[in-house]
Scaffold this motif. Structure first.
Motif, short mmCIF file in Angstrom:
data_model
loop_
_atom_site.label_atom_id
_atom_site.label_comp_id
_atom_site.label_asym_id
_atom_site.label_seq_id
_atom_site.Cartn_x
_atom_site.Cartn_y
_atom_site.Cartn_z
N ASP A 55 -24.28 -28.27 58.62
CA ASP A 55 -22.89 -27.86 58.33
C ASP A 55 -22.64 -27.92 56.74
O ASP A 55 -22.41 -28.55 56.12
CB ASP A 55 -21.94 -28.74 59.03
CG ASP A 55 -20.28 -28.20 58.89
OD1 ASP A 55 -20.08 -27.22 58.00
OD2 ASP A 55 -19.62 -28.83 59.62
N SER A 56 -22.82 -26.43 56.24
CA SER A 56 -22.55 -26.28 54.95
C SER A 56 -21.01 -26.89 54.56
O SER A 56 -21.02 -27.10 53.22
CB SER A 56 -22.58 -24.91 54.15
OG SER A 56 -21.61 -24.04 55.07
N LYS A 57 -20.21 -26.66 55.14
CA LYS A 57 -18.83 -27.15 54.76
C LYS A 57 -18.57 -28.65 54.65
O LYS A 57 -17.79 -29.32 53.95
CB LYS A 57 -17.77 -26.65 55.85
CG LYS A 57 -17.48 -25.15 55.74
CD LYS A 57 -16.85 -24.78 54.52
CE LYS A 57 -16.55 -23.33 54.45
NZ LYS A 57 -15.78 -23.06 53.22
N LYS A 58 -19.56 -29.21 55.44
CA LYS A 58 -19.63 -30.78 55.35
C LYS A 58 -20.35 -31.33 54.37
O LYS A 58 -20.16 -32.38 53.65
CB LYS A 58 -19.77 -31.26 56.59
CG LYS A 58 -19.66 -32.70 56.72
CD LYS A 58 -19.85 -33.19 58.36
CE LYS A 58 -19.72 -34.78 58.53
NZ LYS A 58 -19.75 -35.16 60.06
N TYR A 59 -21.65 -30.89 54.04
CA TYR A 59 -22.55 -31.31 53.19
C TYR A 59 -22.93 -30.32 51.94
O TYR A 59 -23.65 -30.90 51.37
CB TYR A 59 -23.97 -31.33 54.01
CG TYR A 59 -23.72 -32.24 55.70
CD1 TYR A 59 -23.34 -33.67 55.29
CD2 TYR A 59 -23.91 -31.72 56.50
CE1 TYR A 59 -23.28 -34.58 56.43
CE2 TYR A 59 -23.74 -32.40 57.93
CZ TYR A 59 -23.24 -33.76 57.66
OH TYR A 59 -22.93 -34.60 58.82
N GLY A 60 -22.43 -29.40 51.88
CA GLY A 60 -22.64 -28.40 50.59
C GLY A 60 -23.85 -27.86 50.57
O GLY A 60 -24.23 -27.11 49.59
N ALA A 61 -24.45 -27.46 51.77
CA ALA A 61 -25.72 -26.50 51.93
C ALA A 61 -25.93 -26.20 53.39
O ALA A 61 -25.40 -27.22 54.30
CB ALA A 61 -26.96 -27.45 51.31
N SER A 62 -26.39 -25.24 53.73
CA SER A 62 -26.65 -24.76 55.04
C SER A 62 -27.87 -25.08 55.86
O SER A 62 -27.92 -24.96 56.78
CB SER A 62 -26.49 -23.20 55.04
OG SER A 62 -27.62 -22.63 54.29
N TYR A 63 -28.97 -25.83 55.08
CA TYR A 63 -30.09 -26.11 55.69
C TYR A 63 -30.61 -27.33 54.92
O TYR A 63 -30.54 -27.52 53.88
CB TYR A 63 -31.07 -24.98 55.69
CG TYR A 63 -31.52 -24.61 54.36
CD1 TYR A 63 -32.75 -25.15 54.05
CD2 TYR A 63 -30.92 -23.66 53.69
CE1 TYR A 63 -33.13 -24.83 52.74
CE2 TYR A 63 -31.46 -23.34 52.47
CZ TYR A 63 -32.78 -23.95 51.87
OH TYR A 63 -33.10 -23.51 50.61
N ILE A 64 -31.70 -27.85 55.67
CA ILE A 64 -32.62 -28.95 54.82
C ILE A 64 -34.04 -28.64 55.44
O ILE A 64 -34.23 -28.05 56.48
CB ILE A 64 -32.37 -30.35 55.42
CG1 ILE A 64 -32.44 -30.65 56.82
CG2 ILE A 64 -30.82 -30.75 54.66
CD1 ILE A 64 -32.37 -32.24 57.19
N ASN A 65 -34.79 -29.01 54.66
CA ASN A 65 -36.27 -28.97 55.12
C ASN A 65 -36.50 -30.41 55.50
O ASN A 65 -35.98 -31.34 55.12
CB ASN A 65 -37.33 -28.81 53.91
CG ASN A 65 -37.28 -27.23 53.41
OD1 ASN A 65 -37.12 -26.28 54.08
ND2 ASN A 65 -37.51 -27.28 52.19
N ASP A 66 -37.20 -30.48 56.68
CA ASP A 66 -37.70 -31.48 57.50
C ASP A 66 -38.88 -31.64 57.85
O ASP A 66 -39.67 -30.92 58.11
CB ASP A 66 -36.48 -31.28 58.88
CG ASP A 66 -36.92 -32.47 59.97
OD1 ASP A 66 -36.77 -33.62 59.32
OD2 ASP A 66 -37.13 -32.42 61.06
N GLY A 67 -39.24 -32.87 57.36
CA GLY A 67 -40.82 -33.10 57.49
C GLY A 67 -41.61 -33.21 56.48
O GLY A 67 -42.31 -34.01 56.07
N VAL A 68 -41.72 -32.17 55.62
CA VAL A 68 -42.28 -31.73 54.42
C VAL A 68 -41.13 -31.37 53.43
O VAL A 68 -40.41 -30.45 53.51
CB VAL A 68 -43.26 -30.60 54.50
CG1 VAL A 68 -43.94 -30.42 53.27
CG2 VAL A 68 -44.26 -30.87 55.70
N GLN A 69 -41.00 -32.46 52.25
CA GLN A 69 -40.25 -32.38 50.94
C GLN A 69 -40.59 -31.22 49.96
O GLN A 69 -40.04 -30.66 49.48
CB GLN A 69 -39.75 -33.52 50.78
CG GLN A 69 -39.25 -34.44 52.15
CD GLN A 69 -38.08 -34.03 52.67
OE1 GLN A 69 -37.40 -33.00 52.28
NE2 GLN A 69 -37.87 -34.36 54.25
#
Length: 579
Positions: A55-69
């Motif tokens: 949720d970009s409105k809640k966390y300031g971005a619309s996605y995360i990379n998960d597993g490999v950073q």
């Protein structure tokens, strides 16, 4: 009818992670020589390299990379592949926060703990040189034995050495049993090095890491580019059930349908009518999956040697909880700078030494922004928990577009080499796609860039080794309303036995019975090795190494080719007087 000698070689690749995609890409460059089918049970390519929406409105971005950073800047094959596709990783300072309270230390400023272990830290540098010179015998020695052999204190191993290795090589709670060679390579190997050793603080500086861009988009672009030459067919959402045979079929007179390799697979789509078991025949097989999955698929087809080698790879089960629980992070980690942890000033130090320490404290007061955390369980300090601050780590939380800081017209250093970029790449490079969550980035980092305030940060906590450590886990303390995503992983163990029973013997199973293996598990759990292993498997089948002539890329490729396949590069690909 086209004879087997004149038609393209049919290659089956099982697995569309980094290793499978690399093999497919290398083979795709020879449409006259190879016809390739890539199977994966998932609906998207990437394997462990996945992205999820938030949720970009809640966390300031619309996605995360998960597993490999992200990765080290030395990962030349990974970087060239990504940049060629139109994606640019972002540089980020690799700040760490290990331990809590009196057990806390970091690479940002000297702490009381690093002062306590001055003698051990100085000795550690000398021991690294010994291990490098005698790497073969030390490769068979677990770290905990080495620490005792050289007289290191138990606390130094548990509080400084184990967390350091566990975090960056994914060894988790198996760290005391890993090969000493891994420990040495963290500091000494130019292709894998993450740190500069310092005789006073263990870590000399804040290394530059590269944070990956949106991996979902990268792998989708990679898939489109690989398929564009017409000789690679991706069968995603198709689960391979077993390898039926690896010997030439005599049941069919049609040479185009028979072949040494026969597999059985089934679509995994939601439409039940489409879930019909099917068979297909190929000339060659690349198993770009983990070792125990490969062994399971081979079943009775596995040779004695394959059973011994693949069966010696040990896997552990971990769970990653992505969350927004700042209270949990503050309880178990040092999240913010606290001057009470400052190391005492050096006794009888020079004016310059005093000034250097003061500068470090001043820098930490303004810039302490850890990406990585570890916590030791009080009941057993050889076992740890790991966490990431994804908001500090991943650049989309500071407004970077999904393709990273790459300019569409930049063609330097192999950037944007793909001629007809797919729409997903063009969209990822569009500046407007970095604006998601912009109004919620109300805080600032040390450089003045807008980012979400600390209470809105996204964290990941990894609870390690389900079978051996779950009784120690504190995962039930993260409330449901603070959880964003939960994912279980199967993680390779880098225990010393891996370097005695697996790594030296890979060359004896690679290429046998029309089968090659690709995957980071064959040596060390790193994205760069996964990519290199895929290129090596394709090369053994006759494909060119895609980055021929690039010394930085070739260095690890040729090393891997010799180590895991037992062969040198072909004569035309070698240089020098003795080529």
């Amino acid at each position: 009818m086209m004879s087997p000698a004149s038609r393209p070689k049919r290659v089956c690749i099982i697995g569309a992670g980094a290793s499978g995609m690399s093999a497919a890409y290398a083979l795709s460059r020879h449409p006259d020589l190879f016809s390739v089918t890539v199977f994966d049970k998932e609906g998207v390519a990437g394997g462990m390299a996945t992205s999820i929406d938030i949720d970009s409105k809640k966390y300031g971005a619309s996605y995360i990379n998960d597993g490999v950073q992200g990765c080290s800047p030395t990962f030349a094959n990974t970087m060239r592949m990504f940049r060629m596709l139109g994606y640019e990783p972002t540089e980020v300072g690799m700040q760490i926060s290990f331990g809590k309270g009196d057990d806390f230390w970091t690479n940002v400023f000297p702490t009381a703990l690093t002062s306590q272990f001055q003698n051990d830290i100085a000795k550690f540098g000398r021991v690294l040189k010994v291990i490098k010179k005698l790497e073969v015998p030390f490769a068979m020695m677990p770290v905990h034995v080495m620490l005792k052999l050289f007289g290191f204190s138990k606390d130094f191993g548990e509080k400084m050495v184990y967390p350091l290795v566990a975090l960056f090589f994914g060894t988790g709670n198996q760290t005391p049993y890993i090969s000493c060679a891994i420990l040495e390579r963290v500091f000494m190997d130019p292709s894998m090095k993450l740190f500069e050793y310092d005789s006073k603080s263990l870590l000399a500086s804040i290394p530059t890491m590269l944070a990956f861009l949106k991996l979902h988009d990268v792998y989708e672009s990679w898939k489109i580019e690989t398929a564009s030459r017409g000789n690679v067919n991706f069968k995603l959402n198709h689960n391979v059930l077993r390898v039926v045979s690896r010997s030439t079929s005599s049941s069919s007179s049609d040479s185009n349908s028979s072949g040494p390799i026969q597999i059985e697979f089934i679509p995994t789509t939601e439409n039940l009518e489409e879930r019909v078991t099917q068979t297909a025949n190929f000339d060659e097989l690349i198993l770009a999956i983990d070792a125990d999955s490969a062994l399971k698929l081979l079943g009775e087809e596995a040779t004695w040697m394959e059973k011994r080698v693949l069966g010696s790879v040990k896997y552990l089960y971990d769970v990653t909880i992505t969350h927004n629980d700042l209270d949990y992070m503050k309880k178990y980690y040092e999240v913010q700078y606290n001057p009470s942890h400052n190391a005492p000033m050096p006794e009888d130090g020079s004016a310059e030494e005093y000034a250097e320490v003061e500068r470090a404290f001043a820098f930490a007061k303004k810039n302490f922004r850890p990406l990585y955390y570890t916590m030791q369980y009080p009941e057993d300090k050889s076992k740890i928990e790991m966490s990431f601050d994804l908001t500090h780590y991943q650049p989309q939380f500071r407004g970077e577009k999904p393709a990273g800081p790459i300019k569409p017209g930049d063609t330097s250093s192999h950037r944007n080499e793909v001629q007809d970029q797919p729409s997903i790449t063009r969209e990822a490079q569009d500046l407007s796609n970095g604006k998601a969550g912009e109004s919620d980035r109300t805080g600032k980092d040390s450089q003045g860039n807008a980012e979400p305030p600390l209470e809105d940060h996204v964290f990941q906590t990894i609870f390690l080794d389900r079978d051996g450590s779950q009784k120690l886990w504190t995962w039930d303390e993260i409330p449901e309303e603070k959880r964003i995503y939960e994912k279980w992983w199967k993680q390779q163990s880098h225990r010393w036995q891996h370097y005695a029973k697996v790594v030296p013997w890979m060359m004896w199973i690679n290429g046998k019975k029309h089968t090659h293996y690709a995957g980071a598990w064959s040596v060390l759990n790193m994205h760069e090795l996964a990519v290199t292993s895929g290129f090596a498997a394709a090369y053994r089948l006759g494909a060119e190494y895609p980055f021929k002539g690039d010394d930085d890329c070739e260095r690890l490729f040729k090393l891997y080719l010799g180590l895991s396949h037992g062969v040198r590069a072909r004569k035309e690909d070698r240089k020098g007087v003795f080529a």
